[in-house]
Design a protein around this motif. Structure first.
Motif, PDB file in Angstrom:
ATOM      1  N   MET A 120       0.838  -1.212   0.000  1.00  0.00           N
ATOM      2  CA  MET A 120       0.000   0.000   0.000  1.00  0.00           C
ATOM      3  C   MET A 120       0.872   1.260   0.000  1.00  0.00           C
ATOM      4  O   MET A 120       0.866   2.007  -0.955  1.00  0.00           O
ATOM      5  CB  MET A 120      -0.884   0.025   1.253  1.00  0.00           C
ATOM      6  CG  MET A 120      -1.934  -1.034   1.277  1.00  0.00           C
ATOM      7  SD  MET A 120      -3.427  -0.429   0.524  1.00  0.00           S
ATOM      8  CE  MET A 120      -4.047  -1.900  -0.190  1.00  0.00           C
ATOM      9  N   ILE A 121       1.603   1.451   1.094  1.00  0.00           N
ATOM     10  CA  ILE A 121       2.506   2.611   1.181  1.00  0.00           C
ATOM     11  C   ILE A 121       3.893   2.112   1.569  1.00  0.00           C
ATOM     12  O   ILE A 121       4.042   1.385   2.565  1.00  0.00           O
ATOM     13  CB  ILE A 121       2.004   3.638   2.219  1.00  0.00           C
ATOM     14  CG1 ILE A 121       0.645   4.199   1.775  1.00  0.00           C
ATOM     15  CG2 ILE A 121       3.017   4.766   2.401  1.00  0.00           C
ATOM     16  CD1 ILE A 121       0.026   5.184   2.741  1.00  0.00           C
ATOM     17  N   VAL A 122       4.870   2.460   0.758  1.00  0.00           N
ATOM     18  CA  VAL A 122       6.237   1.984   1.009  1.00  0.00           C
ATOM     19  C   VAL A 122       7.185   3.174   1.038  1.00  0.00           C
ATOM     20  O   VAL A 122       7.196   3.982   0.094  1.00  0.00           O
ATOM     21  CB  VAL A 122       6.686   0.979  -0.088  1.00  0.00           C
ATOM     22  CG1 VAL A 122       8.093   0.472   0.209  1.00  0.00           C
ATOM     23  CG2 VAL A 122       5.703  -0.173  -0.201  1.00  0.00           C
ATOM     24  N   PHE A 123       7.947   3.294   2.119  1.00  0.00           N
ATOM     25  CA  PHE A 123       9.010   4.303   2.220  1.00  0.00           C
ATOM     26  C   PHE A 123      10.342   3.570   2.091  1.00  0.00           C
ATOM     27  O   PHE A 123      10.575   2.584   2.799  1.00  0.00           O
ATOM     28  CB  PHE A 123       8.991   4.994   3.601  1.00  0.00           C
ATOM     29  CG  PHE A 123       7.960   6.087   3.743  1.00  0.00           C
ATOM     30  CD1 PHE A 123       6.678   5.941   3.243  1.00  0.00           C
ATOM     31  CD2 PHE A 123       8.274   7.275   4.406  1.00  0.00           C
ATOM     32  CE1 PHE A 123       5.736   6.937   3.397  1.00  0.00           C
ATOM     33  CE2 PHE A 123       7.335   8.275   4.559  1.00  0.00           C
ATOM     34  CZ  PHE A 123       6.060   8.113   4.055  1.00  0.00           C
ATOM     35  N   GLU A 124      11.210   4.051   1.203  1.00  0.00           N
ATOM     36  CA  GLU A 124      12.546   3.449   1.064  1.00  0.00           C
ATOM     37  C   GLU A 124      13.600   4.541   1.236  1.00  0.00           C
ATOM     38  O   GLU A 124      13.705   5.431   0.405  1.00  0.00           O
ATOM     39  CB  GLU A 124      12.690   2.795  -0.324  1.00  0.00           C
ATOM     40  CG  GLU A 124      11.739   1.629  -0.533  1.00  0.00           C
ATOM     41  CD  GLU A 124      11.758   1.134  -1.974  1.00  0.00           C
ATOM     42  OE1 GLU A 124      12.740   0.499  -2.378  1.00  0.00           O
ATOM     43  OE2 GLU A 124      10.778   1.412  -2.690  1.00  0.00           O
ATOM     44  N   ASP A 125      14.308   4.458   2.352  1.00  0.00           N
ATOM     45  CA  ASP A 125      15.398   5.405   2.669  1.00  0.00           C
ATOM     46  C   ASP A 125      14.946   6.860   2.500  1.00  0.00           C
ATOM     47  O   ASP A 125      15.632   7.690   1.898  1.00  0.00           O
ATOM     48  CB  ASP A 125      16.611   5.154   1.757  1.00  0.00           C
ATOM     49  CG  ASP A 125      17.170   3.753   1.954  1.00  0.00           C
ATOM     50  OD1 ASP A 125      17.184   3.298   3.120  1.00  0.00           O
ATOM     51  OD2 ASP A 125      17.550   3.117   0.953  1.00  0.00           O
ATOM     52  N   VAL A 126      13.793   7.145   3.055  1.00  0.00           N
ATOM     53  CA  VAL A 126      13.209   8.483   2.870  1.00  0.00           C
ATOM     54  C   VAL A 126      13.755   9.463   3.910  1.00  0.00           C
ATOM     55  O   VAL A 126      13.789   9.163   5.105  1.00  0.00           O
ATOM     56  CB  VAL A 126      11.663   8.405   2.977  1.00  0.00           C
ATOM     57  CG1 VAL A 126      11.063   9.815   3.031  1.00  0.00           C
ATOM     58  CG2 VAL A 126      11.095   7.640   1.792  1.00  0.00           C
ATOM     59  N   SER A 127      14.203  10.586   3.420  1.00  0.00           N
ATOM     60  CA  SER A 127      14.600  11.687   4.309  1.00  0.00           C
ATOM     61  C   SER A 127      13.765  12.894   3.949  1.00  0.00           C
ATOM     62  O   SER A 127      13.345  13.046   2.789  1.00  0.00           O
ATOM     63  CB  SER A 127      16.085  12.029   4.119  1.00  0.00           C
ATOM     64  OG  SER A 127      16.878  10.911   4.434  1.00  0.00           O
ATOM     65  N   HIS A 128      13.530  13.720   4.957  1.00  0.00           N
ATOM     66  CA  HIS A 128      12.813  14.953   4.640  1.00  0.00           C
ATOM     67  C   HIS A 128      13.444  16.113   5.393  1.00  0.00           C
ATOM     68  O   HIS A 128      13.625  16.066   6.598  1.00  0.00           O
ATOM     69  CB  HIS A 128      11.332  14.836   4.998  1.00  0.00           C
ATOM     70  CG  HIS A 128      10.547  15.970   4.414  1.00  0.00           C
ATOM     71  ND1 HIS A 128      10.194  16.011   3.088  1.00  0.00           N
ATOM     72  CD2 HIS A 128      10.102  17.120   4.960  1.00  0.00           C
ATOM     73  CE1 HIS A 128       9.553  17.138   2.831  1.00  0.00           C
ATOM     74  NE2 HIS A 128       9.481  17.828   3.960  1.00  0.00           N
ATOM     75  N   ASP A 129      13.774  17.139   4.628  1.00  0.00           N
ATOM     76  CA  ASP A 129      14.395  18.338   5.208  1.00  0.00           C
ATOM     77  C   ASP A 129      13.432  19.496   5.128  1.00  0.00           C
ATOM     78  O   ASP A 129      12.760  19.678   4.108  1.00  0.00           O
ATOM     79  CB  ASP A 129      15.646  18.731   4.404  1.00  0.00           C
ATOM     80  CG  ASP A 129      16.747  17.695   4.532  1.00  0.00           C
ATOM     81  OD1 ASP A 129      16.590  16.784   5.359  1.00  0.00           O
ATOM     82  OD2 ASP A 129      17.741  17.794   3.787  1.00  0.00           O
ATOM     83  N   TYR A 130      13.370  20.268   6.216  1.00  0.00           N
ATOM     84  CA  TYR A 130      12.759  21.575   6.127  1.00  0.00           C
ATOM     85  C   TYR A 130      13.884  22.560   5.962  1.00  0.00           C
ATOM     86  O   TYR A 130      15.059  22.165   5.971  1.00  0.00           O
ATOM     87  CB  TYR A 130      11.936  21.873   7.397  1.00  0.00           C
ATOM     88  CG  TYR A 130      10.503  21.399   7.287  1.00  0.00           C
ATOM     89  CD1 TYR A 130       9.678  21.890   6.280  1.00  0.00           C
ATOM     90  CD2 TYR A 130       9.981  20.487   8.194  1.00  0.00           C
ATOM     91  CE1 TYR A 130       8.365  21.453   6.179  1.00  0.00           C
ATOM     92  CE2 TYR A 130       8.679  20.048   8.088  1.00  0.00           C
ATOM     93  CZ  TYR A 130       7.878  20.544   7.080  1.00  0.00           C
ATOM     94  OH  TYR A 130       6.591  20.131   6.976  1.00  0.00           O
ATOM     95  N   GLY A 131      13.560  23.834   5.836  1.00  0.00           N
ATOM     96  CA  GLY A 131      14.609  24.848   5.671  1.00  0.00           C
ATOM     97  C   GLY A 131      15.652  24.772   6.786  1.00  0.00           C
ATOM     98  O   GLY A 131      16.836  24.974   6.562  1.00  0.00           O
ATOM     99  N   GLY A 132      15.186  24.436   7.989  1.00  0.00           N
ATOM    100  CA  GLY A 132      16.087  24.439   9.149  1.00  0.00           C
ATOM    101  C   GLY A 132      16.920  23.182   9.299  1.00  0.00           C
ATOM    102  O   GLY A 132      17.699  23.081  10.247  1.00  0.00           O
ATOM    103  N   GLY A 133      16.791  22.219   8.424  1.00  0.00           N
ATOM    104  CA  GLY A 133      17.583  21.003   8.550  1.00  0.00           C
ATOM    105  C   GLY A 133      16.735  19.760   8.421  1.00  0.00           C
ATOM    106  O   GLY A 133      15.529  19.852   8.172  1.00  0.00           O
TER     107      GLY A 133
END
Lengths: 223, 290
Positions: free
Chosen positions: A1-14
């Motif tokens: 259904m939903i698969v995350f693979e090595d997911v990173s998420h950055d906001y402006g601050g890091g």
């Protein structure tokens, strides 16, 4: 259904979180916990494509999020029910019209009796013709939950869905989600409410994930 | 409730952009009706002047008084035997006086003036061999000059045609400004309804559904505004002096007969223009929303 693979998420601050890999399978039930600001809402937004990951791959219902056209993303969202923390209604439409929106806005058949039954189930039968601004916080959350499940989604994502509800109504809504899960819907709930998690785990096999220290961890069984 | 029915409800009816569409459509339709009227009138004038002068000509005889009658008789003989001349008629002094009165006033002593004699010709559809006629007159009646009105007709028709071009350019400009105003209003409407768009995207609505929800409302407003502007302009045209009335200024500006149907095409055309302009704007704005 939903698969995350090595997911990173950055906001402006890091970076908010890094290298997250997880699979939400059909019929699974997950809770997502973590301190405020850890990235729970962001994680949910990635799950329905409101945000794109900074790196890594997110697959929603067998489609790569980055490769989707806008129509494909809309089609995917037809099959994902979302309960936002701030509910998000069209304030000039009645509760009944808002709840039926996932069907009417996607040209799927809507039976008014289904909406009435669902509103009755979440305790809003008498408020069907009310406008959202006149609802209490708890009523808004129940209406948002009804809207999220009216289309019998494959996946249900909920951000603090019982935050403004009393314990009795919280249990009732949780039973509704559990019934939905038993019919095959994958459920992911972001919450701080440990009692709610304990209640659900007594009814259904639920896994608890925790975002902490920019990582996603499977929480222990001590909950 | 059907998708179409909910589509007409999801965009709130209030908002300044909706009024901007209505008012600008009304104003532009009002101007468009006048530009159209100018175009139709100038086309009609060009055709009238061209037709009226095309089959008439004049022979002017400037001779000493004692030769005037003999020269006139010679000219009439030539004209009678010229193919393409249907009728030749010597204008009586009263007719000549009436022609000059418009320019020189009523109290002029015309008897004291050495006026030329005028022969009015009506030509057949084919007309005469003009160059041949001029040569024959020069040989047989040297005091006569054939005038086929070309030097009057050409600039009049050119002026009318140019006026018609200006009117058509005005119509195009009005259409362009209307489209720009509606695109601006659509953009404002979409920007001020960000919450509506976010909710609709959240529940899986496609861009086409969202765009149509706005486009339908904007097009409908454009239609209403344009219909009102057209109606007012048509009433204003009716109030202008009609052709042949005692007030010659602006007399005849407007529509006649079936051409009154032409302004009725403006409201539907405005709605189509609004549809296209707002649809393009909506898709452009929606591309920026996830």
């Amino acid at each position: 259904m939903i698969v995350f693979e090595d997911v990173s998420h950055d906001y402006g601050g890091g970076p908010l979180f890094r290298d997250v890999s997880v699979r939400l399978e059909q019929g699974s039930f997950h809770f997502l916990t973590g301190p405020s600001g850890a990235g729970k809402s962001t994680f949910l937004k990635l799950c329905y494509g409101e945000l794109l990951p900074s790196s890594g791959k997110v697959t929603l219902l067998n489609r790569d999020l980055r490769e989707m056209t806008r129509d494909q993303l809309a089609e995917t969202r037809e099959r994902i029910g979302v309960v936002h923390q701030d509910c998000q209604f069209l304030d000039h439409l009645t509760v009944e019209q808002n709840v039926g929106l996932p069907l009417t806005a996607t040209d799927r058949p809507l039976r008014e009796s289904d909406v009435s039954d669902l509103l009755g189930w979440v305790g809003l039968g008498a408020r069907a013709d009310a406008l959202p601004p006149t609802l209490s916080g708890g009523e808004r959350q129940r209406a948002a939950l009804a809207r999220a499940i009216i289309g019998a989604p494959n996946v249900l994502l909920a951000d603090e869905p019982t935050g403004n509800l009393d314990w009795e109504m919280s249990q009732r809504l949780m039973m509704l989600l559990i019934e939905l899960n038993r019919m095959g819907t994958a459920v992911l709930i972001a919450t701080h409410d440990l009692n709610l998690i304990r209640f659900a785990k007594a009814q259904v096999q639920a896994r608890v994930m925790r975002i902490s220290g920019r990582k996603l961890q499977l929480a222990g069984a001590e909950l | 409730m059907s998708a179409r029915a909910i589509s007409s409800l999801v965009v709130p009816g209030r908002g300044q952009s909706v009024w901007l569409v209505t008012l600008s459509s009304a104003a532009m339709a009002f101007l468009a009706v006048f530009a159209l009227a100018l175009s139709v009138t100038s086309a009609r004038l060009a055709a009238t002047w061209s037709d009226a002068l095309a089959q008439t000509a004049t022979v002017r005889i400037s001779a000493p008084p004692e030769e005037m009658d003999s020269q006139t008789a010679l000219v009439l003989d030539v004209l009678r035997t010229t193919p393409g001349i249907a009728e030749a008629r010597v204008m009586v002094p009263e007719e000549q006086a009436a022609l000059l009165e418009a320019w020189l006033g009523p109290d002029l002593p015309l008897d004291a003036l050495p006026l030329p004699r005028l022969i009015e010709l009506t030509e057949t559809a084919e007309g005469p061999d003009r160059q041949g006629l001029r040569l024959r007159l020069a040989a047989e009646a040297p005091a006569a000059v054939y005038d086929d009105h070309t030097r009057w007709r050409r600039p009049l028709v050119q002026a009318a045609t140019r006026l018609q071009s200006f009117a058509l350019v005005s119509l195009v400009l009005i259409g362009a400004v209307t489209a720009a105003m509606i695109a601006l209003a659509a953009s404002a409407a979409l920007s001020s309804n960000g919450q509506v768009i976010r909710v609709l995207r959240l529940v899986g609505a496609r861009d086409r559904f969202i765009a149509l929800a706005f486009v339908r409302r904007i097009s409908r407003r454009a239609l209403y505004g344009s219909a009102a502007g057209t109606a007012v302009a048509m009433l204003a045209l009716l109030a202008l002096p009609q052709a042949g009335s005692a007030v010659p200024v602006l007399a005849g500006l407007g529509f006649q007969g079936w051409t009154w149907a032409l302004p009725l095409t403006i409201p539907p055309l405005t709605a189509i223009l609004a549809w296209a302009a707002s649809m393009a704007t909506a898709f452009r704005v929606l591309r920026g929303v996830t």
